[in-house]
Write a protein that holds these residues in place. Structure first.
Motif, PDB file in Angstrom:
ATOM      1  N   GLY A 218       0.966  -0.874  -0.022  1.00 57.52           N
ATOM      2  CA  GLY A 218      -0.105  -0.420  -0.239  1.00 57.52           C
ATOM      3  C   GLY A 218       1.316   1.526   0.118  1.00 57.52           C
ATOM      4  N   MET A 219       2.497   1.422   0.626  1.00 59.69           N
ATOM      5  CA  MET A 219       2.496   2.364   0.571  1.00 59.69           C
ATOM      6  C   MET A 219       3.495   3.151  -0.300  1.00 59.69           C
ATOM      7  SD  MET A 219       2.267   3.326   4.048  1.00 59.69           S
ATOM      8  CE  MET A 219       0.462   3.056   4.073  1.00 59.69           C
ATOM      9  N   PRO A 220       3.590   2.143  -1.687  1.00 61.34           N
ATOM     10  CA  PRO A 220       4.073   2.899  -2.496  1.00 61.34           C
ATOM     11  C   PRO A 220       3.063   3.947  -4.013  1.00 61.34           C
ATOM     12  CG  PRO A 220       5.009   0.620  -2.212  1.00 61.34           C
ATOM     13  CD  PRO A 220       3.862   1.003  -1.474  1.00 61.34           C
ATOM     14  N   PHE A 221       1.856   3.339  -3.349  1.00 61.87           N
ATOM     15  CA  PHE A 221       1.128   4.205  -4.098  1.00 61.87           C
ATOM     16  C   PHE A 221       0.621   5.214  -3.323  1.00 61.87           C
ATOM     17  CE2 PHE A 221       0.013  -0.220  -5.718  1.00 61.87           C
ATOM     18  CZ  PHE A 221      -0.261  -0.115  -7.045  1.00 61.87           C
ATOM     19  N   HIS A 222       0.636   5.700  -2.308  1.00 62.81           N
ATOM     20  CA  HIS A 222       0.522   6.277  -1.545  1.00 62.81           C
ATOM     21  C   HIS A 222       1.742   7.887  -1.272  1.00 62.81           C
ATOM     22  CE1 HIS A 222      -0.155   9.067   2.065  1.00 62.81           C
ATOM     23  NE2 HIS A 222      -1.673   8.520   2.849  1.00 62.81           N
ATOM     24  N   ALA A 223       2.999   7.587  -1.675  1.00 62.03           N
ATOM     25  CA  ALA A 223       3.780   7.618  -1.908  1.00 62.03           C
ATOM     26  C   ALA A 223       3.990   8.720  -3.001  1.00 62.03           C
ATOM     27  CB  ALA A 223       5.378   7.168  -1.727  1.00 62.03           C
ATOM     28  N   PHE A 224       3.582   7.879  -4.245  1.00 55.53           N
ATOM     29  CA  PHE A 224       3.444   8.252  -5.712  1.00 55.53           C
ATOM     30  C   PHE A 224       2.173   9.358  -5.947  1.00 55.53           C
ATOM     31  CE2 PHE A 224       1.734   7.850  -9.918  1.00 55.53           C
ATOM     32  CZ  PHE A 224       2.536   7.800 -10.810  1.00 55.53           C
ATOM     33  N   PHE A 225       0.979   9.174  -4.527  1.00 57.15           N
ATOM     34  CA  PHE A 225       0.159   9.812  -4.754  1.00 57.15           C
ATOM     35  C   PHE A 225       0.683  11.213  -4.391  1.00 57.15           C
ATOM     36  CE2 PHE A 225      -2.627  12.442  -1.872  1.00 57.15           C
ATOM     37  CZ  PHE A 225      -3.617  12.779  -2.777  1.00 57.15           C
ATOM     38  N   GLY A 226       1.382  11.582  -3.298  1.00 61.21           N
ATOM     39  CA  GLY A 226       2.182  13.058  -2.750  1.00 61.21           C
ATOM     40  C   GLY A 226       2.764  13.385  -3.749  1.00 61.21           C
ATOM     41  N   VAL A 227       3.374  12.658  -5.008  1.00 63.19           N
ATOM     42  CA  VAL A 227       4.365  13.148  -5.803  1.00 63.19           C
ATOM     43  C   VAL A 227       3.257  13.667  -6.792  1.00 63.19           C
ATOM     44  CG1 VAL A 227       5.804  12.414  -7.612  1.00 63.19           C
ATOM     45  CG2 VAL A 227       6.549  11.375  -5.299  1.00 63.19           C
ATOM     46  N   ALA A 228       2.464  13.346  -7.391  1.00 59.69           N
ATOM     47  CA  ALA A 228       1.817  13.966  -8.422  1.00 59.69           C
ATOM     48  C   ALA A 228       0.887  15.206  -7.492  1.00 59.69           C
ATOM     49  CB  ALA A 228       0.781  12.038  -8.614  1.00 59.69           C
ATOM     50  N   VAL A 229       0.479  14.720  -6.701  1.00 62.14           N
ATOM     51  CA  VAL A 229       0.418  16.006  -6.017  1.00 62.14           C
ATOM     52  C   VAL A 229       1.355  17.849  -6.340  1.00 62.14           C
ATOM     53  CG1 VAL A 229      -0.903  17.410  -3.951  1.00 62.14           C
ATOM     54  CG2 VAL A 229      -1.501  15.237  -4.756  1.00 62.14           C
ATOM     55  N   MET A 230       2.089  17.291  -6.177  1.00 70.26           N
ATOM     56  CA  MET A 230       3.621  18.048  -5.872  1.00 70.26           C
ATOM     57  C   MET A 230       3.472  18.421  -7.396  1.00 70.26           C
ATOM     58  SD  MET A 230       6.225  16.871  -3.279  1.00 70.26           S
ATOM     59  CE  MET A 230       7.086  15.193  -3.279  1.00 70.26           C
ATOM     60  N   MET A 231       3.756  17.436  -8.559  1.00 72.05           N
ATOM     61  CA  MET A 231       3.877  17.690  -9.993  1.00 72.05           C
ATOM     62  C   MET A 231       2.946  18.126 -10.101  1.00 72.05           C
ATOM     63  SD  MET A 231       7.551  17.175  -9.443  1.00 72.05           S
ATOM     64  CE  MET A 231       7.797  16.808 -11.587  1.00 72.05           C
ATOM     65  N   ALA A 232       1.669  18.576  -9.955  1.00 72.11           N
ATOM     66  CA  ALA A 232       0.587  19.230 -10.708  1.00 72.11           C
ATOM     67  C   ALA A 232       0.698  20.575 -10.965  1.00 72.11           C
ATOM     68  CB  ALA A 232      -0.795  18.834  -9.781  1.00 72.11           C
TER      69      ALA A 232
END
Length: 332
Positions: A218-232
């Motif tokens: 579960g944690m990698p998907f959570h980290a990727f979500f954070g990166v996606a929000v940062m890069m938006a």
């Protein structure tokens, strides 16, 4: 921006965000959560007192953990952070991360289900609250909602399905929607970490390695979500498009900060859970060792004696084979 219908706090003039202002008690606190926190604290402490009066012990560390967990829920929902969370995505993300990833872990370390099973009376001749809890734990519904095939997708889907769809803006239009969303964060976190922590009984109790695997899935998907929000490059939600001027916040910069918080929080529960699982694993091995020692004391260490006898028999056979191989041949 004016207040959104039925949602107090939107567009309200607030001073610039600081941690001290965010964590200050709010007189206009979210009353459902304030009442809920008081009930959680009261029922748990009542269970502990009941055990004490009966002469049974309850680990103080579990009580402390539960109380700390309730405090984290209150800090996320009943302080100034809740007001800032109406206008800043970063403040809202703090609430989300605490309720879904920090509070559940600390609460579950308090073993509330175990306490309830021990404290609730087992009435004779009628269906008691304890019987109801036992029946619920063994029900098909709980088996489904606590299975990793359910908890992991729901945990991950709550992130992407909420912030990357119009659902978030819809829920933020009303106080009821906001309260429902916060409750959902806490409930999903509890369901996800319940089988992983393994402190309380439940339908699914995998081994320690499997629990770590569930966590790492579960944690990698959570980290990727954070990166996606940062890069938006644009705003994901319109709720925070026009914060109060007194906050001095740029919505897109604040959104990038929210993504950083989501990414960083993916490391915190991993660290806490791994420490907890390591201690549980060590205690499990210690209990197994003590159990073997008690068994050896009862039967006179028959298992070790049998093993030594087996080794001695192998040694005798090896010696016989060497003696036979060393005898001179007859008739020469």
């Amino acid at each position: 921006m004016g207040d959104m219908p039925g949602m107090p706090g939107m567009g309200q003039e607030l001073p610039r965000f600081t941690l001290g202002r965010a964590l200050a008690l709010d007189p206009s606190a979210d009353w459902p959560f304030l009442i809920g926190c008081l009930l959680m604290l009261g029922f748990y402490l009542a269970g502990v007192v009941r055990l004490r009066r009966r002469g049974d012990s309850w680990p103080p560390a579990r009580t402390i953990s539960w109380c700390l967990g309730v405090v984290t829920v209150a800090l996320a929902t009943c302080t100034g952070l809740d007001r800032y969370g109406m206008q800043l995505l970063s403040a809202h993300m703090m609430q989300h991360m605490v309720l879904s990833m920090l509070s559940p872990i600390i609460l579950l370390l308090g073993a509330p289900i175990t306490l309830a099973l021990r404290a609730l009376p087992a009435a004779k001749g009628r269906f008691s609250p304890r019987d109801l809890l036992v029946a619920l734990l063994h029900s098909r519904y709980v088996k489904v909602v606590s299975h990793p095939a359910f908890t992991i997708p729901v945990f991950i889907g709550s992130l992407y399905g909420l912030y990357f769809t119009p659902l978030f803006d819809f829920l933020m239009r009303s106080t009821a929607g906001h309260t429902l969303m916060m409750t959902h964060f806490l409930a999903v976190g509890l369901l996800f970490f319940w089988p992983i922590m393994g402190v309380d009984p439940g339908p699914h109790r995998p081994g320690h390695l499997m629990r770590m695997l569930e966590l790492f899935i579960g944690m990698p998907f959570h980290a990727f979500f954070g990166v996606a929000v940062m890069m938006a490059s644009g705003l994901m939600v319109t709720t925070f498009a026009h914060p109060a001027a007194s906050l001095g916040a740029d919505p897109l910069t604040d959104q990038h900060l929210a993504g950083g918080l989501a990414w960083a929080f993916s490391e915190i529960p991993t660290f806490i859970v791994l420490i907890a699982l390591t201690f549980q694993w060590a205690k499990s091995e210690e209990r197994l060792s003590r159990r073997k020692d008690r068994t050896a004391d009862r039967d006179g260490d028959s298992e070790l004696n049998a093993y030594n006898a087996y080794l001695a028999a192998l040694e005798r056979r090896s010696g016989d084979a060497r003696s036979a191989g060393g005898q001179p041949a007859q008739g020469t």
